[in-house]
Motif scaffolding. Sequence first.
Motif, PDB file in Angstrom:
ATOM      1  N   THR A   1     -12.834  22.565 -61.494  1.00 36.70           N
ATOM      2  CA  THR A   1     -11.899  23.393 -60.723  1.00 36.70           C
ATOM      3  C   THR A   1     -10.642  22.630 -60.332  1.00 36.70           C
ATOM      4  OG1 THR A   1     -12.988  22.908 -58.598  1.00 36.70           O
ATOM      5  CG2 THR A   1     -13.713  24.893 -59.793  1.00 36.70           C
ATOM      6  N   THR A   5     -15.729  20.945 -55.231  1.00 34.55           N
ATOM      7  CA  THR A   5     -14.738  21.820 -55.862  1.00 34.55           C
ATOM      8  C   THR A   5     -13.472  21.930 -55.031  1.00 34.55           C
ATOM      9  OG1 THR A   5     -15.477  23.831 -54.750  1.00 34.55           O
ATOM     10  CG2 THR A   5     -16.656  23.204 -56.788  1.00 34.55           C
ATOM     11  N   ARG A  16     -16.892  18.612 -69.446  1.00 31.95           N
ATOM     12  CA  ARG A  16     -16.364  18.479 -68.090  1.00 31.95           C
ATOM     13  C   ARG A  16     -14.942  19.035 -67.956  1.00 31.95           C
ATOM     14  NH1 ARG A  16     -17.801  13.064 -65.342  1.00 31.95           N
ATOM     15  NH2 ARG A  16     -19.816  13.917 -64.908  1.00 31.95           N
ATOM     16  N   ARG A  28     -18.306  14.053 -55.924  1.00 34.06           N
ATOM     17  CA  ARG A  28     -19.491  14.698 -56.514  1.00 34.06           C
ATOM     18  C   ARG A  28     -19.058  15.720 -57.553  1.00 34.06           C
ATOM     19  NH1 ARG A  28     -24.355  15.711 -52.997  1.00 34.06           N
ATOM     20  NH2 ARG A  28     -24.367  17.627 -54.159  1.00 34.06           N
ATOM     21  N   GLU A  29     -19.947  15.999 -58.494  1.00 39.16           N
ATOM     22  CA  GLU A  29     -19.645  17.008 -59.507  1.00 39.16           C
ATOM     23  C   GLU A  29     -19.487  18.393 -58.903  1.00 39.16           C
ATOM     24  OE1 GLU A  29     -21.861  16.980 -63.155  1.00 39.16           O
ATOM     25  OE2 GLU A  29     -21.961  14.801 -63.139  1.00 39.16           O
ATOM     26  N   ASP A  30     -20.140  18.653 -57.778  1.00 36.58           N
ATOM     27  CA  ASP A  30     -20.024  19.973 -57.156  1.00 36.58           C
ATOM     28  C   ASP A  30     -18.979  20.006 -56.031  1.00 36.58           C
ATOM     29  OD1 ASP A  30     -21.411  18.511 -55.271  1.00 36.58           O
ATOM     30  OD2 ASP A  30     -23.015  19.975 -54.998  1.00 36.58           O
ATOM     31  N   ARG A  88     -14.413  15.112 -60.534  1.00 42.27           N
ATOM     32  CA  ARG A  88     -15.425  15.383 -61.550  1.00 42.27           C
ATOM     33  C   ARG A  88     -15.659  16.864 -61.796  1.00 42.27           C
ATOM     34  NH1 ARG A  88     -20.464  11.951 -60.177  1.00 42.27           N
ATOM     35  NH2 ARG A  88     -20.819  11.999 -62.415  1.00 42.27           N
ATOM     36  N   ASN A  89     -15.227  17.710 -60.863  1.00 36.47           N
ATOM     37  CA  ASN A  89     -15.444  19.142 -61.023  1.00 36.47           C
ATOM     38  C   ASN A  89     -14.243  19.769 -61.732  1.00 36.47           C
ATOM     39  OD1 ASN A  89     -15.217  22.102 -60.003  1.00 36.47           O
ATOM     40  ND2 ASN A  89     -17.351  21.518 -59.698  1.00 36.47           N
TER      41      ASN A  89
END
Length: 146
Positions: A115, A87, A145, A83-85, A112-113
Amino acid sequence: MSPILKFPVSCKPTISPGYEISTISFFSAKNAFGLENFKFFPKIYQGISHFRRLNNVEDYINNFLLSVAALENKLGTIFLQLREDFTTAKFDLLKSFIENWPIDLPLAIEFRNATWYTDKDNHERIFDLCEKKDISIIFTDSAGRR
């Protein structure tokens, strides 16, 4: 060109049901193509990666792996899109997932994140672990991104 498929057989498309765990019959039917150089690159079900966020997913992974095993020699690399979130704060979850991944099944992970690229300590830890377990890392070129 295959009369069944609308792309050259040398292409490596991703079969990405993604929204549900594919059944053994789905993969058995796909394996029936019989094309010598054709491989499937299944994406791990989003219930594992997005909804459960890798929490308590052992049974889901086992069902998924049982399904894709039907592809036999047509099975290529399995794809995990985080997921993008998701981390680096979730480092321990991902580490556990990677450490328990079957060594004989190729896996690629898309981080995708941002961090995962900017948190130097965790960046090196997770990428070293992926290298040790022979897991590929997918980089995407998306605006904003990285």
